[in-house]
Design a protein around this motif. Structure first.
Motif, PDB file in Angstrom:
ATOM      1  N   LEU A  29       0.773  -1.077   0.056  1.00 29.39           N
ATOM      2  CA  LEU A  29       0.016  -0.468  -0.055  1.00 29.39           C
ATOM      3  C   LEU A  29       0.830   1.347  -0.008  1.00 29.39           C
ATOM      4  O   LEU A  29       0.170   2.734   0.215  1.00 29.39           O
ATOM      5  CB  LEU A  29      -0.667   0.276   1.661  1.00 29.39           C
ATOM      6  CG  LEU A  29      -2.244  -1.490   1.084  1.00 29.39           C
ATOM      7  CD1 LEU A  29      -2.846  -0.966   2.885  1.00 29.39           C
ATOM      8  CD2 LEU A  29      -3.184   0.135   0.150  1.00 29.39           C
ATOM      9  N   TRP A  32       1.878   1.567  -3.625  1.00 31.48           N
ATOM     10  CA  TRP A  32       1.257   2.464  -4.439  1.00 31.48           C
ATOM     11  C   TRP A  32       0.814   3.788  -4.185  1.00 31.48           C
ATOM     12  O   TRP A  32       0.957   5.219  -5.186  1.00 31.48           O
ATOM     13  CB  TRP A  32      -0.026   1.252  -4.393  1.00 31.48           C
ATOM     14  CG  TRP A  32      -1.199   2.157  -5.061  1.00 31.48           C
ATOM     15  CD1 TRP A  32      -1.994   2.102  -6.164  1.00 31.48           C
ATOM     16  CD2 TRP A  32      -2.183   3.176  -3.935  1.00 31.48           C
ATOM     17  NE1 TRP A  32      -2.863   2.957  -6.766  1.00 31.48           N
ATOM     18  CE2 TRP A  32      -3.439   3.242  -5.095  1.00 31.48           C
ATOM     19  CE3 TRP A  32      -2.553   3.669  -3.091  1.00 31.48           C
ATOM     20  CZ2 TRP A  32      -4.435   4.098  -5.022  1.00 31.48           C
ATOM     21  CZ3 TRP A  32      -4.366   5.004  -2.732  1.00 31.48           C
ATOM     22  CH2 TRP A  32      -4.683   4.984  -3.894  1.00 31.48           C
ATOM     23  N   GLU A  35       3.492   6.371  -4.955  1.00 37.56           N
ATOM     24  CA  GLU A  35       3.470   6.975  -6.702  1.00 37.56           C
ATOM     25  C   GLU A  35       2.176   7.462  -6.957  1.00 37.56           C
ATOM     26  O   GLU A  35       2.337   8.545  -7.884  1.00 37.56           O
ATOM     27  CB  GLU A  35       3.286   5.153  -7.480  1.00 37.56           C
ATOM     28  CG  GLU A  35       3.211   5.867  -8.802  1.00 37.56           C
ATOM     29  CD  GLU A  35       2.710   4.309  -9.651  1.00 37.56           C
ATOM     30  OE1 GLU A  35       2.276   4.346 -10.966  1.00 37.56           O
ATOM     31  OE2 GLU A  35       2.566   3.275  -9.123  1.00 37.56           O
ATOM     32  N   HIS A  69      -8.829   3.869  -1.254  1.00 35.37           N
ATOM     33  CA  HIS A  69      -8.042   2.844  -1.430  1.00 35.37           C
ATOM     34  C   HIS A  69      -7.720   1.918  -0.433  1.00 35.37           C
ATOM     35  O   HIS A  69      -7.601   0.762  -0.016  1.00 35.37           O
ATOM     36  CB  HIS A  69      -7.599   3.147  -2.715  1.00 35.37           C
ATOM     37  CG  HIS A  69      -6.368   1.837  -3.030  1.00 35.37           C
ATOM     38  ND1 HIS A  69      -6.864   0.977  -3.800  1.00 35.37           N
ATOM     39  CD2 HIS A  69      -4.717   1.675  -2.697  1.00 35.37           C
ATOM     40  CE1 HIS A  69      -5.810   0.018  -3.947  1.00 35.37           C
ATOM     41  NE2 HIS A  69      -4.814   0.388  -3.947  1.00 35.37           N
ATOM     42  N   THR A  73      -8.266  -2.242   0.440  1.00 30.95           N
ATOM     43  CA  THR A  73      -7.529  -3.324   0.551  1.00 30.95           C
ATOM     44  C   THR A  73      -7.742  -3.532   1.659  1.00 30.95           C
ATOM     45  O   THR A  73      -7.973  -5.360   2.139  1.00 30.95           O
ATOM     46  CB  THR A  73      -6.109  -2.838  -0.222  1.00 30.95           C
ATOM     47  OG1 THR A  73      -6.200  -1.989  -1.667  1.00 30.95           O
ATOM     48  CG2 THR A  73      -4.780  -3.696   0.542  1.00 30.95           C
TER      49      THR A  73
END
Length: 278
Positions: A29, A32, A35, A69, A73
């Motif tokens: 995580l 991600w 980014e 997100h 997850t």
């Protein structure tokens, strides 16, 4: 053993297995989120800044998208766990389950204004609040700090330790505003540290500032108001790196000091005097 059951004993085998998986999910995580945070902000996307409680307390679409997100997850990976997030509050888990702490962009003011000093913070805590896992990612420098209770602290997989200094003089001391304001005793502390030729830095991300103590870059750090979503993961990382925390586990809005062992007594006394002067 159900995946939401975590034994708070750091020597327990079930805990080791569960926290290995938790760390793997958290690290993915972080990559991600880093980014997403690094994506260039254009004039169109830069208009997404909105006030929450005050002009100094803001949120962006990125804060909300990252937290949404991460929540989704974690919900799939650990359906029994609770979640506490900066933007979407608390989601209760099953009784006796641990809970995750999410700050999707710690340092939103910096992020919104294009300053490359903010972080992604994620932690896991036992039902009693004891930190079990901590992660703080710096998207701009490609650094990810991690710690699992009882296993030490790491930076990009390499062990880190607090500084070996025995005095604050000549070294870096990190702190942060209480939102946009000075916290009680902060001005006195800054003046006292200046007298000791100790260089203070106020960078704009609580989590990222605190983990600098773990890396040995800052000799100490103090914040006037501890918030678990952005403070608990960094607290675990710093203490697993050998830093001293005063108090060991602060209550909400209580001050926190993190210090290298050799300066802990000096720093604690300076902070005590500063707060007593108010």
């Amino acid at each position: 053993m159900p995946e939401h059951d975590v034994n708070p004993d750091p020597d327990g085998g079930d805990l080791d297995l569960d926290l290995d998986r938790a760390l793997e999910v958290a690290t993915g995580l972080a990559a991600w989120a880093s980014e997403v945070i690094r994506r260039p902000r254009t004039p169109d996307t830069a208009t997404d800044v909105r006030e929450k409680d005050s002009p100094a307390d803001i949120v962006t679409d990125t804060d909300e998208a990252v937290e949404a997100h991460v929540r989704a997850t974690l919900g799939r990976a650990f359906p029994g766990h609770g979640i506490v997030g900066e933007e979407y509050g608390r989601t209760e888990g099953t009784p006796g389950a641990p809970h995750w702490l999410i700050d999707p962009v710690d340092g939103t003011t910096n992020y919104a204004h294009g300053l490359g000093w903010c972080s992604f913070s994620l932690g896991l805590a036992a039902p009693d609040g004891t930190p079990l896992l901590g992660l703080v990612a710096d998207p701009w420098r490609g650094e990810t700090f991690t710690a699992v209770r009882g296993r030490g602290a790491h930076l990009n997989g390499t062990p880190v330790r607090a500084a070996g200094h025995t005095t604050l003089t000549g070294h870096v001391f990190m702190t942060e505003w209480a939102a946009h304001a000075h916290w009680p005793g902060m001005d006195t502390l800054l003046a006292t540290l200046a007298d000791r030729h100790c260089t203070v830095r106020v960078m704009g991300s609580t989590a990222l500032s605190l983990v600098q103590v773990a890396a040995g870059r800052a000799t100490a750090a103090a914040i006037g108001e501890f918030h678990h979503v952005d403070g608990l993961p960094a607290l675990l990382i710093a203490t697993e790196a050998g830093a001293v925390a005063v108090p060991e586990l602060p209550a909400y809005d209580e001050p926190l000091l993190l210090a290298a062992p050799g300066v802990a007594r000096e720093a604690t006394e300076l902070l005590r005097r500063s707060r007593a002067s108010v």
